[in-house]
Scaffold this motif. Sequence first.
Motif, PDB file in Angstrom:
ATOM      1  N   GLY A   1       0.790  -1.364   0.361  1.00  0.00           N
ATOM      2  CA  GLY A   1       0.336   0.397  -0.026  1.00  0.00           C
ATOM      3  C   GLY A   1       0.856   0.833   0.125  1.00  0.00           C
ATOM      4  N   ALA A   2       0.255   1.788  -0.634  1.00  0.00           N
ATOM      5  CA  ALA A   2       1.117   3.605  -1.239  1.00  0.00           C
ATOM      6  C   ALA A   2       1.070   4.027   0.062  1.00  0.00           C
ATOM      7  CB  ALA A   2       0.550   4.269  -1.928  1.00  0.00           C
ATOM      8  N   TYR A   3       0.120   4.016   1.094  1.00  0.00           N
ATOM      9  CA  TYR A   3      -0.330   4.707   2.241  1.00  0.00           C
ATOM     10  C   TYR A   3      -0.843   3.815   3.768  1.00  0.00           C
ATOM     11  CZ  TYR A   3       0.037   8.972  -0.864  1.00  0.00           C
ATOM     12  OH  TYR A   3       0.891   9.681  -1.929  1.00  0.00           O
ATOM     13  N   PRO A   4       0.091   3.063   3.718  1.00  0.00           N
ATOM     14  CA  PRO A   4      -0.394   2.588   4.697  1.00  0.00           C
ATOM     15  C   PRO A   4      -1.027   3.180   6.557  1.00  0.00           C
ATOM     16  CG  PRO A   4       2.179   2.316   5.059  1.00  0.00           C
ATOM     17  CD  PRO A   4       1.940   3.488   3.644  1.00  0.00           C
TER      18      PRO A   4
ATOM     19  N   TYR B   1      -1.679   4.817  13.900  1.00  0.00           N
ATOM     20  CA  TYR B   1      -3.067   4.993  14.537  1.00  0.00           C
ATOM     21  C   TYR B   1      -3.383   6.171  14.938  1.00  0.00           C
ATOM     22  CZ  TYR B   1      -2.903   0.011  17.184  1.00  0.00           C
ATOM     23  OH  TYR B   1      -3.038  -0.257  17.186  1.00  0.00           O
ATOM     24  N   GLN B   2      -3.010   6.917  14.112  1.00  0.00           N
ATOM     25  CA  GLN B   2      -3.394   8.414  13.079  1.00  0.00           C
ATOM     26  C   GLN B   2      -4.758   8.613  12.481  1.00  0.00           C
ATOM     27  OE1 GLN B   2      -2.105  10.313  15.704  1.00  0.00           O
ATOM     28  NE2 GLN B   2      -0.753   9.170  16.472  1.00  0.00           N
ATOM     29  N   ASP B   3      -4.193   7.757  12.048  1.00  0.00           N
ATOM     30  CA  ASP B   3      -5.161   7.011  10.603  1.00  0.00           C
ATOM     31  C   ASP B   3      -7.230   6.936  11.125  1.00  0.00           C
ATOM     32  OD1 ASP B   3      -3.955   7.515   8.439  1.00  0.00           O
ATOM     33  OD2 ASP B   3      -2.697   5.981   8.639  1.00  0.00           O
TER      34      ASP B   3
ATOM     35  N   TRP C   1      -1.017  -3.158   4.111  1.00  0.00           N
ATOM     36  CA  TRP C   1      -1.701  -1.812   4.574  1.00  0.00           C
ATOM     37  C   TRP C   1      -1.655  -1.310   5.567  1.00  0.00           C
ATOM     38  CZ3 TRP C   1      -3.415   1.754   1.401  1.00  0.00           C
ATOM     39  CH2 TRP C   1      -3.095   1.041  -0.209  1.00  0.00           C
ATOM     40  N   VAL C   2      -0.747  -1.963   6.552  1.00  0.00           N
ATOM     41  CA  VAL C   2      -0.415  -1.174   8.300  1.00  0.00           C
ATOM     42  C   VAL C   2       1.237  -0.685   8.103  1.00  0.00           C
ATOM     43  CG1 VAL C   2      -0.778  -2.076  10.422  1.00  0.00           C
ATOM     44  CG2 VAL C   2      -2.083  -3.067   9.281  1.00  0.00           C
ATOM     45  N   ASP C   3       1.226   0.305   8.792  1.00  0.00           N
ATOM     46  CA  ASP C   3       2.213   0.739   8.526  1.00  0.00           C
ATOM     47  C   ASP C   3       3.561   0.231   9.553  1.00  0.00           C
ATOM     48  OD1 ASP C   3       4.384   2.750   9.831  1.00  0.00           O
ATOM     49  OD2 ASP C   3       3.712   4.141   8.052  1.00  0.00           O
ATOM     50  N   PRO C   4       4.629  -0.680   9.884  1.00  0.00           N
ATOM     51  CA  PRO C   4       5.859  -1.101   9.610  1.00  0.00           C
ATOM     52  C   PRO C   4       5.356  -0.168  11.609  1.00  0.00           C
ATOM     53  CG  PRO C   4       6.110  -1.217   7.991  1.00  0.00           C
ATOM     54  CD  PRO C   4       5.639   0.258   7.540  1.00  0.00           C
TER      55      PRO C   4
ATOM     56  N   MET D   1       0.444  -2.490  17.716  1.00  0.00           N
ATOM     57  CA  MET D   1      -0.270  -3.123  18.434  1.00  0.00           C
ATOM     58  C   MET D   1      -0.532  -3.963  19.122  1.00  0.00           C
ATOM     59  SD  MET D   1      -0.813  -3.804  13.896  1.00  0.00           S
ATOM     60  CE  MET D   1      -1.889  -4.747  13.995  1.00  0.00           C
ATOM     61  N   ASP D   2       1.512  -4.599  19.324  1.00  0.00           N
ATOM     62  CA  ASP D   2       1.705  -5.447  20.584  1.00  0.00           C
ATOM     63  C   ASP D   2       1.199  -4.645  21.590  1.00  0.00           C
ATOM     64  OD1 ASP D   2       3.024  -7.137  18.047  1.00  0.00           O
ATOM     65  OD2 ASP D   2       4.882  -6.122  18.184  1.00  0.00           O
ATOM     66  N   ARG D   3       1.170  -3.949  22.109  1.00  0.00           N
ATOM     67  CA  ARG D   3       0.846  -3.199  22.928  1.00  0.00           C
ATOM     68  C   ARG D   3      -0.015  -3.269  24.084  1.00  0.00           C
ATOM     69  NH1 ARG D   3       3.748   2.578  23.815  1.00  0.00           N
ATOM     70  NH2 ARG D   3       2.751   2.678  25.416  1.00  0.00           N
ATOM     71  N   VAL D   4      -1.137  -3.225  22.768  1.00  0.00           N
ATOM     72  CA  VAL D   4      -2.593  -2.962  22.766  1.00  0.00           C
ATOM     73  C   VAL D   4      -2.437  -4.971  23.188  1.00  0.00           C
ATOM     74  CG1 VAL D   4      -4.278  -3.221  22.003  1.00  0.00           C
ATOM     75  CG2 VAL D   4      -3.414  -0.941  21.755  1.00  0.00           C
ATOM     76  N   ALA D   5      -1.953  -6.090  22.274  1.00  0.00           N
ATOM     77  CA  ALA D   5      -2.515  -7.341  22.624  1.00  0.00           C
ATOM     78  C   ALA D   5      -2.290  -7.479  23.967  1.00  0.00           C
ATOM     79  CB  ALA D   5      -1.996  -8.004  21.201  1.00  0.00           C
TER      80      ALA D   5
END
Length: 316
Positions: free
Chosen positions: A12-15, A18-20, A260-263, A269-273
Amino acid sequence: MKWRTKVEIAQGAYPIDYQDEILVLGSCFADHLGGKLAYYQFRHLSNPFGVLFHPIPLGHLIERAIEGRHFREADLFEHEGLWRCLEVHSRIAGTSGEATLEGMKEALNVFQQALAKASHIVLTLGTAFAFRNLDKDLLVANCHKLPQQQFRRELTPVVELIHSLSHTLAVIRENNPECQILLTVSPVRHVRDGLVENQRSKAHLLAAVHQVVEGVNIHYFPAYELLMDELRDYRFYKRDLIHPTEQAVDFVWEKFMEAWVDPGAIPVMDRVAGIRKQLAHRNMHAAESLGVAASESLKQKVEALSAEFPFIHFEV
């Protein structure tokens, strides 16, 4: 030795990060994706009017929301003690017309705002078969278990799907020029149509989608191909042999993340999980104390994450 074919997925060109803000619409596969976004606490809205399988009713609802055309009493009907609307899913219903209209008004306002500010809009298409209400001459979102003679089942031609999708995308683009639009075809098979008919339906959707994805900021994600070609085994389907298993959904989600998810969002995500797992463990063993130190550590993790991302909330 190769044991499976691999579906190549363009980056994805614009992955997403968390601001999206992500809007997910369409078939029940959209709810699978929405569930993953909810688990990791991305800002998102998923199917505010319930599951919608066909592109034309979905497009009509998008256009209605953007134009702010609220539903009226004439759009409702009473069936089995509940007031419903042919343009939305059967879960949208109330015990009175007034209550139903009020709920739909609130949902439409939320939907309108989401369409205007979304950074990414995902449209997941389920079927090219539609039911036309004969009285209203309208392709409906749901038949609501009304008598069959009120409807005519029809397979929407590819050219008509292309016209509808092109119009829907143009309306979205005019309302929100910068958003990224992802189109996908749901891998969930509509076997009630018949297996041959299901393949015809998916073929119509795929042909139409690939005709319109060449536009600016319009992309295709191959959820259908991942199930049909890369997994390609009934062990990845539930007992009904129709819906994907949790394992299959996780696989498609992983592929979606890769593309489609920005690295930069992965550590969050790991912290949330991690917090979710600790909370689940605590709830599972409610009678056992986690200990003061462990409880305080969990609380600090939640507070730190919420301070960075105020929209992330946990019940601690």
